[in-house]
Design an enzyme around this catalytic site. Structure first.
Site, PDB file in Angstrom:
ATOM      1  N   GLY A  46       4.040   9.660   8.582  1.00 56.15           N
ATOM      2  CA  GLY A  46       2.750   8.997   8.428  1.00 56.15           C
ATOM      3  C   GLY A  46       2.706   8.264   7.111  1.00 56.15           C
ATOM      4  O   GLY A  46       3.396   8.644   6.157  1.00 56.15           O
ATOM      5  N   GLN A  51      -1.223   4.269  -0.008  1.00 55.84           N
ATOM      6  CA  GLN A  51       0.104   4.673  -0.510  1.00 55.84           C
ATOM      7  C   GLN A  51       1.002   3.478  -0.798  1.00 55.84           C
ATOM      8  O   GLN A  51       2.022   3.622  -1.465  1.00 55.84           O
ATOM      9  CB  GLN A  51       0.811   5.601   0.496  1.00 55.84           C
ATOM     10  CG  GLN A  51       0.146   6.961   0.638  1.00 55.84           C
ATOM     11  CD  GLN A  51       0.927   7.830   1.601  1.00 55.84           C
ATOM     12  OE1 GLN A  51       0.724   7.779   2.794  1.00 55.84           O
ATOM     13  NE2 GLN A  51       1.842   8.625   1.080  1.00 55.84           N
ATOM     14  N   CYS A  88       4.506  14.901   1.199  1.00 54.42           N
ATOM     15  CA  CYS A  88       3.881  13.580   1.143  1.00 54.42           C
ATOM     16  C   CYS A  88       4.838  12.602   0.473  1.00 54.42           C
ATOM     17  O   CYS A  88       5.450  12.938  -0.541  1.00 54.42           O
ATOM     18  CB  CYS A  88       2.581  13.680   0.343  1.00 54.42           C
ATOM     19  SG  CYS A  88       1.700  12.121   0.201  1.00 54.42           S
ATOM     20  N   LEU A  89       4.967  11.406   1.053  1.00 55.79           N
ATOM     21  CA  LEU A  89       5.876  10.407   0.473  1.00 55.79           C
ATOM     22  C   LEU A  89       5.466  10.032  -0.948  1.00 55.79           C
ATOM     23  O   LEU A  89       6.300   9.594  -1.733  1.00 55.79           O
ATOM     24  CB  LEU A  89       5.905   9.147   1.351  1.00 55.79           C
ATOM     25  CG  LEU A  89       6.524   9.296   2.741  1.00 55.79           C
ATOM     26  CD1 LEU A  89       6.463   7.964   3.494  1.00 55.79           C
ATOM     27  CD2 LEU A  89       7.958   9.793   2.657  1.00 55.79           C
ATOM     28  N   HIS A 130      -4.044  14.472   7.414  1.00 56.43           N
ATOM     29  CA  HIS A 130      -3.408  14.242   6.105  1.00 56.43           C
ATOM     30  C   HIS A 130      -3.565  12.767   5.705  1.00 56.43           C
ATOM     31  O   HIS A 130      -3.951  12.458   4.574  1.00 56.43           O
ATOM     32  CB  HIS A 130      -1.927  14.650   6.187  1.00 56.43           C
ATOM     33  CG  HIS A 130      -1.107  14.332   4.973  1.00 56.43           C
ATOM     34  ND1 HIS A 130      -0.476  15.304   4.227  1.00 56.43           N
ATOM     35  CD2 HIS A 130      -0.788  13.151   4.375  1.00 56.43           C
ATOM     36  CE1 HIS A 130       0.169  14.724   3.210  1.00 56.43           C
ATOM     37  NE2 HIS A 130       0.006  13.418   3.299  1.00 56.43           N
ATOM     38  N   GLU A 131      -3.289  11.869   6.668  1.00 55.66           N
ATOM     39  CA  GLU A 131      -3.398  10.435   6.376  1.00 55.66           C
ATOM     40  C   GLU A 131      -4.847  10.027   6.153  1.00 55.66           C
ATOM     41  O   GLU A 131      -5.150   9.213   5.288  1.00 55.66           O
ATOM     42  CB  GLU A 131      -2.769   9.601   7.502  1.00 55.66           C
ATOM     43  CG  GLU A 131      -1.291   9.864   7.768  1.00 55.66           C
ATOM     44  CD  GLU A 131      -0.432   9.861   6.517  1.00 55.66           C
ATOM     45  OE1 GLU A 131      -0.739   9.115   5.569  1.00 55.66           O
ATOM     46  OE2 GLU A 131       0.553  10.629   6.472  1.00 55.66           O
ATOM     47  N   HIS A 134      -5.932  10.559   2.726  1.00 56.49           N
ATOM     48  CA  HIS A 134      -5.486   9.513   1.789  1.00 56.49           C
ATOM     49  C   HIS A 134      -6.526   8.404   1.664  1.00 56.49           C
ATOM     50  O   HIS A 134      -6.655   7.782   0.609  1.00 56.49           O
ATOM     51  CB  HIS A 134      -4.170   8.885   2.267  1.00 56.49           C
ATOM     52  CG  HIS A 134      -2.941   9.623   1.836  1.00 56.49           C
ATOM     53  ND1 HIS A 134      -2.619   9.831   0.514  1.00 56.49           N
ATOM     54  CD2 HIS A 134      -1.934  10.177   2.557  1.00 56.49           C
ATOM     55  CE1 HIS A 134      -1.463  10.490   0.436  1.00 56.49           C
ATOM     56  NE2 HIS A 134      -1.031  10.730   1.663  1.00 56.49           N
TER      57      HIS A 134
HETATM   58 ZN    ZN Z   1       0.635  11.800   2.144  1.00 57.76          ZN
END
Ligand code: ZN
Length: 171
Positions: A46, A51, A88-89, A130-131, A134
């Site tokens: 995701g 991000q 998380c990226l 989760h997304e 963000h």
């Molecule tokens: Zn994340």
């Protein structure tokens, strides 16, 4: 194929609230293509627009065959709760245990301005939420749960997508 630069903590853009999208323009559709490419390139499941430094309410999800773009997502229902490990990226090398609902029903628009309603569970629900966090400047590290060192996630349903329905209305 264009890639976007992934922002890492403590980049302040990750802590800001993203703005609703009025309409998916060609420019934003290009952003979504780049987000899919960036997500795949980073082996993520995701990626949210903040991000990559864009404060719009857009994220992409890619789990197995399920590839979806969410624009202006809105949670309609959620239920259940379970613990699992997240990463998380934007927070490389860090993982932690977070409690999330086992089920979520979300309404959103896709990259072509088509409205859909999705019912998802377990990993897919977790990824969507989760997304979604963000988009409100929330990171999984804000929600960590203390567990024993030998924590193992419980057995989960493998059927992640319950339903995906496109509504007639075009936004
Ligand atoms: Zn994340």
């Amino acid at each position: 194929m264009a890639l976007r630069e992934v922002r890492f903590v403590p980049d302040s853009v990750l802590r800001k609230s993203a703005k609703p999208v009025k309409e998916m323009t060609p420019r934003l559709q290009t952003l979504v293509k780049d987000m899919y490419n960036t997500m795949d390139n980073e082996d993520g499941i995701g990626l949210a627009a903040p991000q990559v430094g864009i404060l719009k309410r857009i994220f992409t999800v890619g789990i197995g065959d399920i590839r979806l773009c969410f624009v202006n997502p809105e949670v309609l229902e959620q239920s259940g709760e379970y613990l699992d490990i997240e990463g998380c990226l934007s927070i490389p090398g860090e993982t932690g245990v977070v409690e999330r609902p086992t089920y979520v029903k979300v309404r959103a628009m896709d990259e072509n301005n088509k409205e859909f309603i999705i019912e998802a569970r377990y990993l897919l629900a977790r990824c969507i939420l989760h997304e979604l966090d963000h988009l409100d400047g929330v990171l999984f590290t804000d929600k960590l749960v203390d567990v024993e060192d030998d924590f193992e996630p419980e057995e989960q349903e493998e059927d992640l997508l319950i339903s995906l329905t496109y509504t007639k209305k075009e936004n």
